[in-house]
Design a protein around this motif. Structure first.
Motif, PDB file in Angstrom:
ATOM      1  N   ARG A 130     116.852  14.442  31.309  1.00  0.00           N
ATOM      2  CA  ARG A 130     116.084  14.753  32.366  1.00  0.00           C
ATOM      3  C   ARG A 130     116.178  16.341  32.374  1.00  0.00           C
ATOM      4  N   PRO A 131     115.285  17.024  32.890  1.00  0.00           N
ATOM      5  CA  PRO A 131     115.524  18.743  32.701  1.00  0.00           C
ATOM      6  C   PRO A 131     116.614  19.024  33.420  1.00  0.00           C
ATOM      7  N   TYR A 132     116.950  18.933  34.499  1.00  0.00           N
ATOM      8  CA  TYR A 132     118.205  19.539  35.072  1.00  0.00           C
ATOM      9  C   TYR A 132     118.142  21.032  35.201  1.00  0.00           C
ATOM     10  N   VAL A 133     117.462  21.578  34.279  1.00  0.00           N
ATOM     11  CA  VAL A 133     117.578  23.017  34.508  1.00  0.00           C
ATOM     12  C   VAL A 133     116.267  23.517  34.285  1.00  0.00           C
ATOM     13  N   MET A 134     115.532  24.335  35.069  1.00  0.00           N
ATOM     14  CA  MET A 134     114.227  24.933  34.947  1.00  0.00           C
ATOM     15  C   MET A 134     114.255  26.478  34.964  1.00  0.00           C
ATOM     16  N   GLU A 135     113.341  26.942  34.028  1.00  0.00           N
ATOM     17  CA  GLU A 135     113.164  28.357  33.707  1.00  0.00           C
ATOM     18  C   GLU A 135     112.261  28.770  34.986  1.00  0.00           C
ATOM     19  N   LYS A 136     112.416  30.122  35.339  1.00  0.00           N
ATOM     20  CA  LYS A 136     111.580  30.922  36.473  1.00  0.00           C
ATOM     21  C   LYS A 136     110.254  30.682  36.282  1.00  0.00           C
ATOM     22  N   GLU A 137     109.889  30.939  34.902  1.00  0.00           N
ATOM     23  CA  GLU A 137     108.208  30.845  34.466  1.00  0.00           C
ATOM     24  C   GLU A 137     107.855  29.534  34.710  1.00  0.00           C
ATOM     25  N   GLU A 138     108.679  28.463  34.201  1.00  0.00           N
ATOM     26  CA  GLU A 138     108.212  26.964  34.201  1.00  0.00           C
ATOM     27  C   GLU A 138     108.169  26.696  35.523  1.00  0.00           C
ATOM     28  N   MET A 139     108.975  27.083  36.575  1.00  0.00           N
ATOM     29  CA  MET A 139     108.934  26.407  37.974  1.00  0.00           C
ATOM     30  C   MET A 139     107.515  27.196  38.515  1.00  0.00           C
ATOM     31  N   GLU A 140     107.470  28.446  38.282  1.00  0.00           N
ATOM     32  CA  GLU A 140     106.209  29.220  38.859  1.00  0.00           C
ATOM     33  C   GLU A 140     104.764  28.580  38.363  1.00  0.00           C
ATOM     34  N   LEU A 141     104.737  27.881  37.199  1.00  0.00           N
ATOM     35  CA  LEU A 141     103.689  27.557  36.637  1.00  0.00           C
ATOM     36  C   LEU A 141     103.301  26.048  36.777  1.00  0.00           C
ATOM     37  N   ALA A 142     104.428  25.228  37.380  1.00  0.00           N
ATOM     38  CA  ALA A 142     104.405  23.784  37.316  1.00  0.00           C
ATOM     39  C   ALA A 142     103.542  23.447  38.363  1.00  0.00           C
ATOM     40  N   PRO A 143     102.623  22.286  38.438  1.00  0.00           N
ATOM     41  CA  PRO A 143     101.926  21.727  39.457  1.00  0.00           C
ATOM     42  C   PRO A 143     103.014  21.307  40.541  1.00  0.00           C
ATOM     43  N   TYR A 144     102.599  21.145  41.609  1.00  0.00           N
ATOM     44  CA  TYR A 144     103.677  20.898  42.543  1.00  0.00           C
ATOM     45  C   TYR A 144     102.933  19.895  43.948  1.00  0.00           C
ATOM     46  N   VAL A 145     103.793  19.252  44.543  1.00  0.00           N
ATOM     47  CA  VAL A 145     103.095  18.424  45.550  1.00  0.00           C
ATOM     48  C   VAL A 145     102.632  19.079  46.959  1.00  0.00           C
ATOM     49  N   VAL A 146     101.445  18.727  47.367  1.00  0.00           N
ATOM     50  CA  VAL A 146     100.691  19.438  48.271  1.00  0.00           C
ATOM     51  C   VAL A 146     100.372  18.497  49.518  1.00  0.00           C
ATOM     52  N   HIS A 147     100.645  17.375  49.257  1.00  0.00           N
ATOM     53  CA  HIS A 147     100.215  16.248  50.543  1.00  0.00           C
ATOM     54  C   HIS A 147     100.254  14.920  49.849  1.00  0.00           C
ATOM     55  N   PHE A 148     100.665  13.873  51.111  1.00  0.00           N
ATOM     56  CA  PHE A 148     100.959  12.528  50.909  1.00  0.00           C
ATOM     57  C   PHE A 148      99.868  12.139  51.469  1.00  0.00           C
ATOM     58  N   LEU A 149      99.169  10.898  50.667  1.00  0.00           N
ATOM     59  CA  LEU A 149      98.084  10.349  51.532  1.00  0.00           C
ATOM     60  C   LEU A 149      98.821   9.124  52.247  1.00  0.00           C
ATOM     61  N   ASP A 150      97.763   8.624  53.164  1.00  0.00           N
ATOM     62  CA  ASP A 150      98.033   7.555  54.117  1.00  0.00           C
ATOM     63  C   ASP A 150      99.121   8.088  55.022  1.00  0.00           C
ATOM     64  N   ASP A 151      98.947   9.476  55.407  1.00  0.00           N
ATOM     65  CA  ASP A 151      99.807   9.862  56.673  1.00  0.00           C
ATOM     66  C   ASP A 151     101.414   9.854  56.324  1.00  0.00           C
ATOM     67  N   HIS A 152     101.599   9.648  55.366  1.00  0.00           N
ATOM     68  CA  HIS A 152     103.054   9.824  54.735  1.00  0.00           C
ATOM     69  C   HIS A 152     103.580  11.058  55.000  1.00  0.00           C
ATOM     70  N   ILE A 153     104.884  11.403  55.404  1.00  0.00           N
ATOM     71  CA  ILE A 153     105.449  12.702  55.632  1.00  0.00           C
ATOM     72  C   ILE A 153     106.247  12.925  54.123  1.00  0.00           C
ATOM     73  N   VAL A 154     106.719  12.112  53.712  1.00  0.00           N
ATOM     74  CA  VAL A 154     107.658  11.945  52.524  1.00  0.00           C
ATOM     75  C   VAL A 154     107.154  10.904  51.451  1.00  0.00           C
ATOM     76  N   GLY A 155     107.590  11.123  50.303  1.00  0.00           N
ATOM     77  CA  GLY A 155     106.962   9.979  49.444  1.00  0.00           C
ATOM     78  C   GLY A 155     108.104   9.205  48.693  1.00  0.00           C
ATOM     79  N   GLY A 156     107.860   7.739  48.605  1.00  0.00           N
ATOM     80  CA  GLY A 156     108.742   6.873  47.945  1.00  0.00           C
ATOM     81  C   GLY A 156     107.991   6.148  46.717  1.00  0.00           C
ATOM     82  N   ALA A 157     108.456   5.228  45.934  1.00  0.00           N
ATOM     83  CA  ALA A 157     107.851   4.148  45.086  1.00  0.00           C
ATOM     84  C   ALA A 157     106.556   3.792  45.931  1.00  0.00           C
TER      85      ALA A 157
END
Length: 347
Positions: A130-157
């Protein structure tokens, strides 16, 4: 007494034996070395080496492979390691025992996604796959979670979510990563990367901005802002061989995985040196403490004196990134700490 517990298994046992005695003058024997040693179940090659040598990773430099012995690169319980001399140099050779039990240890390189005979895979495998280290540029360019469906505040499996900007269907699976504290060089304050916690895995259901994904497994709940990285393969160490880091290489311990305050044997630490500095998996480094500037109360006048560095342990690098590395503490004579020094055994 060997330096290390018999519970230590495999990373250190990827010693690649050459087939001949290597003429290296610097190998020193342990003052309390035996003339021979019978291998028992639970031994490690590092343990056995420590019985004979001051520096266990130098085992290949004194190993003699007898071509008359079947599989001379493998050591089994019941085999006997014998110390002799040739031209004044120590030689360790194998006398095959009568019984051949399950291999332990195995003196050859193996990939880490196959059975490594002598280390608990689960102790280091997550740090290799697994990565465990992210470069600054990698973090800035990576897609990221913006919303969970079905009124969930956090996400699980099983929870679906939207993520910013995934326009390609290759890959279809992502690792969900949470950036953590920055890793900084204690000497220059350079940003070396970010600690990255593994959250889980997600499958892409629809591309777009936002794209739609579903969490398929999680180790902890996902939150808005978690990053997505393509799934990476494990780090194969097909030619992993413990050896001294290059001469004059020096660095610092800048973090310890799992956040303990005092570092001991078999803890995983982060170093402020990586690929760009010439560190490689298998490199062995000594750990030193001290070096502080203290006030000279006797001399007065604000005068100071720098304390010398004192050897405090030994570590082995097992995974490298561009500017940082992960290392396993092999031996500690006292509690270790973040900001302790590391140096090549070759000075």
């Amino acid at each position: 007494m060997p330096y290390f517990s018999h519970k230590l298994l495999g990373v250190i046992l990827g010693l690649l034996i050459s087939g001949q005695v290597l003429t290296v003058a610097a190998v020193e024997l342990n003052p309390a070395h035996p003339e021979s040693y019978e291998v028992v179940k639970g031994d490690t090659l590092w343990d056995i080496s420590a019985r004979f040598l001051r520096e266990p990773w130098l085992w290949p430099d004194v190993w003699y492979v007898n071509p008359q012995i079947a599989n001379p690169h493998l050591i089994y319980p019941g085999d006997r390691i014998v110390l002799t001399y040739k031209d004044g140099r120590p030689i360790l050779s194998l006398q095959r025992g009568a019984q051949h039990l399950k291999l332990s240890p195995r003196i050859r390189s193996t990939a880490l996604d196959t059975a490594i005979p002598m280390i608990p895979i689960d102790a280091i495998a997550p740090f290799l796959t697994r990565p465990y280290v992210m470069e600054k540029e990698e973090m800035e360019l990576a897609p990221y979670v913006v919303h969970f469906l079905d009124d969930h505040i956090v996400g699980g499996a099983g929870i679906r979510f939207y993520a910013r900007s995934i326009e390609s269907e290759n890959p279809l699976r992502y690792e969900v990563i949470r950036p953590g504290k920055p890793y900084k060089d204690p000497e220059t304050d350079e940003l070396l990367g970010y600690e990255a916690a593994y959250i889980g895995a997600a499958d892409l259901q629809r591309t777009g901005d936002p794209a739609k994904l579903e969490l398929v497994s999680t180790t902890m709940e996902s939150v808005i802002g978690d990053r997505l990285l393509p799934v990476t393969k494990g780090v194969p160490l097909n030619s992993f061989q413990p050896r001294a880091a290059k001469a004059n290489l020096e660095g610092r311990i800048i973090s310890v995985i799992n956040g303990v305050s005092q570092i001991g044997q078999y803890n995983v630490v982060v170093l402020n040196r990586g690929d760009r500095d010439g560190l490689e998996p298998g490199h062995v480094m000594k750990i030193f403490q001290g070096g502080e500037m203290i006030r000279d109360a006797v001399a007065g006048g604000g005068k100071t004196v720098k304390l010398p560095l004192e050897e405090a342990g030994l570590l082995m690098v097992f995974r490298t990134f561009d500017r940082v590395s992960f290392a396993l503490i092999m031996h500690a004579t006292q509690p270790l700490h973040v900001l302790d020094w590391v140096r090549s055994p070759e000075g």
